[in-house]
Design a protein around this motif. Structure first.
Motif, PDB file in Angstrom:
ATOM      1  N   LEU A  31      31.212  41.113  21.199  1.00 37.76           N
ATOM      2  CA  LEU A  31      32.176  40.040  21.025  1.00 37.76           C
ATOM      3  C   LEU A  31      33.384  40.325  21.902  1.00 37.76           C
ATOM      4  O   LEU A  31      33.773  41.474  22.095  1.00 37.76           O
ATOM      5  N   ARG A  32      33.973  39.287  22.415  1.00 34.24           N
ATOM      6  CA  ARG A  32      35.212  39.415  23.169  1.00 34.24           C
ATOM      7  C   ARG A  32      36.348  38.924  22.275  1.00 34.24           C
ATOM      8  O   ARG A  32      36.318  37.805  21.780  1.00 34.24           O
ATOM      9  N   TRP A  33      37.330  39.791  22.062  1.00 32.13           N
ATOM     10  CA  TRP A  33      38.421  39.498  21.142  1.00 32.13           C
ATOM     11  C   TRP A  33      39.680  39.126  21.910  1.00 32.13           C
ATOM     12  O   TRP A  33      40.065  39.787  22.866  1.00 32.13           O
ATOM     13  N   GLN A  34      40.331  38.062  21.480  1.00 32.86           N
ATOM     14  CA  GLN A  34      41.597  37.663  22.080  1.00 32.86           C
ATOM     15  C   GLN A  34      42.720  38.558  21.572  1.00 32.86           C
ATOM     16  O   GLN A  34      42.557  39.341  20.639  1.00 32.86           O
ATOM     17  N   ARG A  35      43.882  38.431  22.198  1.00 34.66           N
ATOM     18  CA  ARG A  35      45.038  39.177  21.736  1.00 34.66           C
ATOM     19  C   ARG A  35      45.457  38.684  20.355  1.00 34.66           C
ATOM     20  O   ARG A  35      45.331  37.502  20.038  1.00 34.66           O
ATOM     21  N   PRO A  36      45.989  39.562  19.515  1.00 37.19           N
ATOM     22  CA  PRO A  36      46.402  39.132  18.171  1.00 37.19           C
ATOM     23  C   PRO A  36      47.646  38.261  18.212  1.00 37.19           C
ATOM     24  O   PRO A  36      48.496  38.394  19.095  1.00 37.19           O
ATOM     25  N   LEU A 345      46.257  37.726  13.307  1.00 33.77           N
ATOM     26  CA  LEU A 345      44.837  37.421  13.405  1.00 33.77           C
ATOM     27  C   LEU A 345      44.470  37.343  14.868  1.00 33.77           C
ATOM     28  O   LEU A 345      45.305  37.162  15.746  1.00 33.77           O
ATOM     29  N   ARG A 346      43.197  37.498  15.123  1.00 33.85           N
ATOM     30  CA  ARG A 346      42.688  37.332  16.477  1.00 33.85           C
ATOM     31  C   ARG A 346      41.325  36.673  16.404  1.00 33.85           C
ATOM     32  O   ARG A 346      40.571  36.846  15.440  1.00 33.85           O
ATOM     33  N   LEU A 347      41.009  35.907  17.453  1.00 31.67           N
ATOM     34  CA  LEU A 347      39.743  35.201  17.525  1.00 31.67           C
ATOM     35  C   LEU A 347      38.764  35.987  18.362  1.00 31.67           C
ATOM     36  O   LEU A 347      39.131  36.623  19.357  1.00 31.67           O
ATOM     37  N   GLY A 348      37.508  35.943  17.952  1.00 37.12           N
ATOM     38  CA  GLY A 348      36.438  36.585  18.702  1.00 37.12           C
ATOM     39  C   GLY A 348      35.347  35.581  19.013  1.00 37.12           C
ATOM     40  O   GLY A 348      35.102  34.640  18.249  1.00 37.12           O
ATOM     41  N   SER A 349      34.704  35.788  20.150  1.00 39.54           N
ATOM     42  CA  SER A 349      33.588  34.927  20.536  1.00 39.54           C
ATOM     43  C   SER A 349      32.602  35.757  21.336  1.00 39.54           C
ATOM     44  O   SER A 349      32.959  36.778  21.935  1.00 39.54           O
ATOM     45  N   PRO A 350      31.328  35.345  21.365  1.00 41.10           N
ATOM     46  CA  PRO A 350      30.335  36.123  22.121  1.00 41.10           C
ATOM     47  C   PRO A 350      30.671  36.183  23.598  1.00 41.10           C
ATOM     48  O   PRO A 350      31.184  35.220  24.193  1.00 41.10           O
TER      49      PRO A 350
END
Length: 355
Positions: A31-36, A345-350
């Protein structure tokens, strides 16, 4: 849930073969996580989140306040701390289970559950239901809008077919004699459907049932010996389908998976995905969450977050990132919402390419 976190320096995204050894060819896309982004500055840290759809996410902070979003994929601007204090505060473990936009249930290690059919509607839309007079409710799972199953630290299973009703609608059975030693109890429960609920206790047992609202005899107890020991007990479990459950061992840095969760001990296979068991005596892999059979996320208290699209594939099937996760929920296969103890919080996506 709330956990003690031993922080480590932030590092770049890594893949588990780098940490633990293994074939680089076997690695999966992380998963690639965005900055919080901060969404709860005053709450003392977000400790639980549940997103039943892309139209609703509900998070709870350490003081028992809610933060909600009707568009969690947008970012911080889509979230609001709505002033609803529905739980009593940081009693230890906080869990939230939202089956749909019309049913959310929160427990916080008191004898109550907190229920709402309008979870974003403020404190007036939540009601407290005292379901357990002698113990602390540690976890809850709702496989349907008309069924919820909770567990407590005395080894009891509490269930209802009327989650929005009164305390009289909840029944209690003592399902786990291993909890009678007074040292712990049932830590977590996860229900894939009406036909499968599974729970874990502090003795390393998995309890499962195909009729979770039945009596004590409806629950089958299996000691999960995964080859790496169960020194810290099994601390969390997640069952996204009838044919997959994943549990984590607090003392060995290991995730155990089963494609036949109601089978015997040999149905469970362990994979050491975290250095927690070897890196330090204080290390603990104590969280796992799978909204889909092809997407599981786990975390340790050393600042590692692990994800896999093939959770039964062994250590090399898990990739790792460096941040402190307290809970996560994935309303779709394309987005995950992770919350942290600093209120962010941070968002993750494949990933679209290999990491």
């Amino acid at each position: 849930m709330i956990r003690s976190v031993k922080r480590i320096p932030a590092v770049a995204l890594v893949v588990l073969p780098t940490l633990l050894g293994g074939s680089a060819e076997a690695r999966v896309l992380p998963l690639r996580w965005q900055r919080p982004v901060i969404v709860d500055r005053a709450g003392g840290g977000l400790v639980a989140v549940s997103c039943p759809s892309k139209r609703l996410c509900v998070a709870v902070d350490a003081k028992g306040y809610l933060a909600t979003s009707n568009a969690p994929g947008i970012g911080a601007d889509a979230w609001r701390r709505n002033g609803a204090r529905i739980a009593g505060g940081a009693h230890g473990r906080v869990a939230v289970a939202c089956r749909s936009v019309g049913l959310c249930v929160v427990v916080d290690e008191t004898h109550e559950v907190f229920v709402s059919t309008r979870p974003a509607g403020g404190s007036a839309s939540w009601m407290s239901v005292p379901i357990d007079g002698g113990a602390e409710v540690t976890s809850v799972s709702c496989p349907a809008t008309n069924m919820c199953v909770a567990v407590d630290d005395h080894g009891d299973v509490l269930s209802t077919t009327t989650p929005t009703g009164s305390a009289a609608g909840w029944s209690t059975v003592h399902a786990d004699p291993a909890a009678d030693n007074g040292e712990g109890g049932i830590y977590a429960v996860s229900c894939a459907s009406r036909a499968l609920c599974a729970a874990v206790d502090d003795q390393g047992n998995v309890l499962s049932s195909s009729t979770p609202t039945g009596g004590a005899t409806a629950w089958h107890i299996v000691p999960v010996y995964t080859g790496l020991g169960s020194a810290g007990g099994l601390l969390d479990i997640s069952c996204p389908s009838l044919h997959l459950c994943a549990a984590v061992d607090g003392g060995a840095g290991e995730v155990a998976t089963a494609t036949e969760p109601r089978g015997g001990p040999r149905a469970w296979r362990g994979a050491e995905i975290s250095p927690a068991g070897n890196f330090t005596a204080e290390g603990s892999l104590d969280f796992v969450h799978c909204d889909f059979a092809t997407l599981c996320i786990a975390a340790d208290n050393l600042g590692h977050v692990y994800s896999s699209s093939h959770p039964t594939g062994g250590p090399s099937a898990w990739s790792a990132a460096a941040f402190n996760l307290t809970d996560v929920s994935c309303p779709s296969r394309s987005i995950c919402v992770a919350v942290e103890e600093d209120g962010s919080l941070r968002l993750g996506s494949p990933s679209t390419r290999r990491g």
